[in-house]
Write a protein that holds these residues in place. Structure first.
Motif, PDB file in Angstrom:
ATOM      1  N   LEU A 182       0.841  -1.209   0.000  1.00 39.49           N
ATOM      2  CA  LEU A 182       0.000   0.000   0.000  1.00 39.49           C
ATOM      3  C   LEU A 182       0.871   1.252   0.000  1.00 39.49           C
ATOM      4  CD1 LEU A 182      -2.533  -1.079   2.773  1.00 39.49           C
ATOM      5  CD2 LEU A 182      -2.928  -1.069   0.288  1.00 39.49           C
ATOM      6  N   ASP A 189       2.379  -6.046   2.719  1.00 49.23           N
ATOM      7  CA  ASP A 189       2.891  -5.070   3.687  1.00 49.23           C
ATOM      8  C   ASP A 189       3.386  -5.716   4.984  1.00 49.23           C
ATOM      9  OD1 ASP A 189       2.536  -2.271   2.633  1.00 49.23           O
ATOM     10  OD2 ASP A 189       0.529  -3.051   2.244  1.00 49.23           O
ATOM     11  N   ASP A 204       2.512  -2.827  12.967  1.00 50.89           N
ATOM     12  CA  ASP A 204       1.080  -2.553  12.933  1.00 50.89           C
ATOM     13  C   ASP A 204       0.221  -3.700  13.466  1.00 50.89           C
ATOM     14  OD1 ASP A 204       1.339   0.041  11.924  1.00 50.89           O
ATOM     15  OD2 ASP A 204       1.860  -0.794   9.970  1.00 50.89           O
ATOM     16  N   ARG A 261      -4.479  -5.895   5.187  1.00 54.43           N
ATOM     17  CA  ARG A 261      -3.542  -6.171   6.269  1.00 54.43           C
ATOM     18  C   ARG A 261      -4.187  -6.865   7.468  1.00 54.43           C
ATOM     19  NH1 ARG A 261       0.818  -1.918   7.660  1.00 54.43           N
ATOM     20  NH2 ARG A 261       1.664  -3.925   8.322  1.00 54.43           N
ATOM     21  N   ARG A 305      -6.739   4.458   9.707  1.00 49.88           N
ATOM     22  CA  ARG A 305      -6.591   3.040  10.047  1.00 49.88           C
ATOM     23  C   ARG A 305      -7.086   2.682  11.451  1.00 49.88           C
ATOM     24  NH1 ARG A 305      -2.445   0.929   6.833  1.00 49.88           N
ATOM     25  NH2 ARG A 305      -2.582   1.915   4.789  1.00 49.88           N
ATOM     26  N   HIS A 329       0.090   7.256   9.893  1.00 49.59           N
ATOM     27  CA  HIS A 329      -0.047   6.839  11.287  1.00 49.59           C
ATOM     28  C   HIS A 329       0.425   7.948  12.228  1.00 49.59           C
ATOM     29  CE1 HIS A 329       0.375   2.455   9.829  1.00 49.59           C
ATOM     30  NE2 HIS A 329      -0.811   2.538  10.381  1.00 49.59           N
ATOM     31  N   LEU A 381       6.558   3.063   0.391  1.00 47.61           N
ATOM     32  CA  LEU A 381       5.335   2.449   0.917  1.00 47.61           C
ATOM     33  C   LEU A 381       4.931   3.088   2.248  1.00 47.61           C
ATOM     34  CD1 LEU A 381       6.322  -1.257   0.199  1.00 47.61           C
ATOM     35  CD2 LEU A 381       4.932   0.253  -1.223  1.00 47.61           C
ATOM     36  N   CYS A 386       8.005   1.014  11.989  1.00 47.78           N
ATOM     37  CA  CYS A 386       7.125   0.015  11.367  1.00 47.78           C
ATOM     38  C   CYS A 386       7.768  -1.360  11.243  1.00 47.78           C
ATOM     39  CB  CYS A 386       6.748   0.447   9.962  1.00 47.78           C
ATOM     40  SG  CYS A 386       6.552   2.193   9.769  1.00 47.78           S
TER      41      CYS A 386
END
Ligand code: CIR
Length: 256
Positions: free
Chosen positions: A19, A61, A67, A86, A133, A164, A245, A251
């Motif tokens: 994504l 991802d 995440d 995801r 999200r 985020h 990305l 992350c």
């Protein structure tokens, strides 16, 4: 707070389908793998054990493991990612957390969405940024699950257009936050000591403090100089491919 563990996951060939908010080119798997190796070496250099999980081709991802869970000394919480592609990554992470933790809780509500990238834990509180999200139901469910963990959950807001909450901030030590001005403008960090990333270097706010190191993406010299002057031991890691990305240093691992 000392971290003894980190979990990472190898980038998959499917990463080219990851994504992204804006298409700035196809990530190069070979370059990403090389950066990933450097990243893991930096984590290990601090003495922590790094658990490297195998690539998951079905989830483009999935290299962005942060995440999928919230990991604290009190226990782990498996998230419910708001990106449909995801959602299944969280279930893939659960057994690995189960093997390492006595307490593994789960966000289960059909309407609850929450991604680890929206959670910044400090010594005194858990800040959760609502975003595209992470929704109110997700924050409320997390608040109930961790009610007796001794850290209050505070709902904050990720600015529009920012993926985020932690895309734009990180915790550098017990009281100091590195942030973009656009995020701090909301007032969410009142009471903390602040260091701002340089104008034009917003993309390096996603940095991590891991034991004695501050691990930041390469190529942000003004902010690097500020962190050096403040006395942090900084390591730069190439992030060109993950950046395509919308991914950065936080992350790529779960740290606990
Ligand atoms: C996504 O859009 O979900 C991924 N391409 C990037 C996730 C980055 N994760 C993070 O900031 N914690």
């Amino acid at each position: 707070y000392t971290f003894s563990h980190a979990i990472t996951r190898k980038p998959s060939r499917s990463i080219i389908a990851g994504l992204r908010a804006v298409d700035t080119g196809t990530p190069d798997l070979g370059v990403m793998q090389a950066h990933h190796v450097d990243y893991i070496a930096a984590l290990r250099a601090t003495g922590a054990e790094v658990i490297e999980l195998d690539a998951l081709e079905a989830f483009p991802d999935s290299v962005f493991v942060e995440d999928t869970a919230l990991c604290l000394p009190q226990g782990a919480v498996v998230m419910r990612p708001g990106a449909p592609s995801r959602l299944g990554e969280a279930a893939e992470m659960a057994p690995h957390l189960q093997a390492l933790y006595g307490t593994v809780l789960r966000i289960t509500g059909d309407d609850s969405y929450i991604e680890g990238g929206d959670i910044l834990t400090t010594e005194t509180e858990i800040l959760v940024g609502r975003s595209a999200r992470t929704n109110a139901a997700g924050v409320a469910e997390l608040t109930r699950l961790v009610a007796d963990w001794g850290l209050p959950v505070r709902e904050v807001f990720t600015p529009p257009g920012v993926l985020h909450f932690k895309t734009d901030c990180s915790l550098l030590d017990a009281e100091t936050i590195l942030s973009t001005r656009r995020l701090a403008a909301s007032g969410c960090f009142a009471g903390y000591k602040m260091i701002y990333v340089a104008d034009g270097e917003e993309a390096c706010a996603n940095t991590i403090r891991f034991n004695d190191l501050v691990i930041m993406p390469a190529g942000f010299p003004k902010t690097r100089a500020t962190l050096d002057q403040a006395g942090y031991k900084v390591v730069e890691i190439g992030n060109s491919e993950c950046a395509k990305l919308d991914g950065g240093m936080s992350c790529l691992s779960l740290r606990f």
